[in-house]
Design a protein around this motif. Sequence first.
Motif, PDB file in Angstrom:
ATOM      1  N   ARG A  37      -6.606   9.279   2.163  1.00 30.20           N
ATOM      2  CA  ARG A  37      -6.754   7.952   2.781  1.00 30.20           C
ATOM      3  C   ARG A  37      -8.135   7.367   2.452  1.00 30.20           C
ATOM      4  N   ARG A  84       2.815   6.603  -2.584  1.00 28.32           N
ATOM      5  CA  ARG A  84       3.937   7.092  -3.387  1.00 28.32           C
ATOM      6  C   ARG A  84       3.444   7.580  -4.753  1.00 28.32           C
ATOM      7  N   ARG A 117       0.889   0.797   6.827  1.00 27.58           N
ATOM      8  CA  ARG A 117       1.017   1.424   8.143  1.00 27.58           C
ATOM      9  C   ARG A 117      -0.241   1.199   8.986  1.00 27.58           C
ATOM     10  N   ASP A 118      -1.380   1.059   8.298  1.00 28.75           N
ATOM     11  CA  ASP A 118      -2.671   1.040   9.007  1.00 28.75           C
ATOM     12  C   ASP A 118      -3.510  -0.158   8.576  1.00 28.75           C
ATOM     13  N   THR A 157       0.818  -1.226   0.000  1.00 29.80           N
ATOM     14  CA  THR A 157       0.000   0.000   0.000  1.00 29.80           C
ATOM     15  C   THR A 157       0.846   1.268   0.000  1.00 29.80           C
ATOM     16  N   SER A 162       4.691  10.358   2.287  1.00 31.96           N
ATOM     17  CA  SER A 162       4.361  10.556   3.701  1.00 31.96           C
ATOM     18  C   SER A 162       3.698  11.918   3.921  1.00 31.96           C
ATOM     19  N   ARG A 211       0.552  11.808  12.857  1.00 33.49           N
ATOM     20  CA  ARG A 211      -0.596  12.373  12.132  1.00 33.49           C
ATOM     21  C   ARG A 211      -1.925  11.969  12.785  1.00 33.49           C
ATOM     22  N   ARG A 240      10.259  10.787   8.893  1.00 33.91           N
ATOM     23  CA  ARG A 240       9.121  10.010   8.393  1.00 33.91           C
ATOM     24  C   ARG A 240       8.421   9.291   9.551  1.00 33.91           C
ATOM     25  N   ASP A 275       4.593   9.931  10.333  1.00 42.36           N
ATOM     26  CA  ASP A 275       3.660   8.799  10.207  1.00 42.36           C
ATOM     27  C   ASP A 275       3.000   8.463  11.551  1.00 42.36           C
TER      28      ASP A 275
HETATM   29  O1  C5P Z   1       5.977   1.850   2.861  1.00 41.82           O
HETATM   30  P1  C5P Z   1       6.510   3.057   2.144  1.00 41.82           P
HETATM   31  O2  C5P Z   1       7.776   3.585   2.721  1.00 41.82           O
HETATM   32  O3  C5P Z   1       6.579   2.862   0.670  1.00 41.82           O
HETATM   33  O4  C5P Z   1       5.390   4.175   2.372  1.00 41.82           O
HETATM   34  C1  C5P Z   1       5.574   5.503   1.992  1.00 41.82           C
HETATM   35  C2  C5P Z   1       4.723   6.411   2.877  1.00 41.82           C
HETATM   36  O5  C5P Z   1       3.351   6.196   2.575  1.00 41.82           O
HETATM   37  C3  C5P Z   1       4.831   6.167   4.371  1.00 41.82           C
HETATM   38  O6  C5P Z   1       5.873   6.916   4.975  1.00 41.82           O
HETATM   39  C4  C5P Z   1       3.473   6.587   4.900  1.00 41.82           C
HETATM   40  O7  C5P Z   1       3.441   7.963   5.182  1.00 41.82           O
HETATM   41  C5  C5P Z   1       2.552   6.338   3.744  1.00 41.82           C
HETATM   42  N1  C5P Z   1       1.740   5.145   3.946  1.00 41.82           N
HETATM   43  C6  C5P Z   1       0.606   5.258   4.729  1.00 41.82           C
HETATM   44  N2  C5P Z   1      -0.221   4.185   4.901  1.00 41.82           N
HETATM   45  C7  C5P Z   1       0.051   3.016   4.316  1.00 41.82           C
HETATM   46  C8  C5P Z   1       1.229   2.859   3.542  1.00 41.82           C
HETATM   47  C9  C5P Z   1       2.068   3.958   3.387  1.00 41.82           C
HETATM   48  O8  C5P Z   1       0.338   6.311   5.268  1.00 41.82           O
HETATM   49  N3  C5P Z   1      -0.805   2.001   4.481  1.00 41.82           N
END
Ligand code: C5P
Length: 208
Positions: free
Chosen positions: A93, A38, A115-116, A33, A84, A172, A165, A169
């Motif tokens: 989201r 990204r 992350r979630d 995700t 991020s 927030r 980061r 993360d």
């Molecule tokens: O996992 P990755 O480093 O590629 O994720 C990039 C950014 O995307 C994270 O730092 C986070 O802020 C956000 N992200 C998120 N929720 C997710 C996956 C990623 O907020 N489920």
Amino acid sequence: MAFVIAVDGPAASGKGTVASRLAEFYGYPMLDTGLLYRAVGVRLLDSSGDLDDAVAAEAAARGLALAELEKAEVRTRAAGEAASRVAVHAGVRAALFDLQRDFALREPGSVIDGRDIGTVIAPDAQAKLFVTASPEVRADRRWKQLLGQGESVTFDEILADIRKRDERDSGRASAPLTQAADAVLLDTSEMTISQAFDAARRIVETAR
Ligand code: C5P
């Protein structure tokens, strides 16, 4: 009911590697995700460039095509930083929710990393892992990965990125990075990839 393996954790914790090995082992499709956020970040950088514009960010998320996740651009350091920043917008989201939720409903199961996932996307997931490692170990891994992609960065720059980061993360308001109460913690700081995979597989097996 679909068997969902939710793999959450901070940047460069090893969660992506663990998730893809689990997906291969169980024969489940996997969704990274982070790539969604990204790709939204890259879209904004390519258009207005204003990552704080919540309305434009949500529109970028709603217009996202899955083919955009395949671009090399989404794996850069700049895309990670942009991700991020756009990930703090609740509208972004919400726009990405259905796609992730639909993936979680796929039979016979799936592996989803982010992350979630264990807290918001699939709170009903049968197996939940929270993969972490020390900031220094994570910075070292990410630094080597970026050098391999041809980016010229120093270890200290990456360590600073990682700390910033983590703070963004975790701090927030909307779906902050946090370990679900029923997730199992896996600290990969001292582990090889195959040790981390074995430990992850044992966690999943106890949930099956
Ligand atoms: O996992 P990755 O480093 O590629 O994720 C990039 C950014 O995307 C994270 O730092 C986070 O802020 C956000 N992200 C998120 N929720 C997710 C996956 C990623 O907020 N489920």
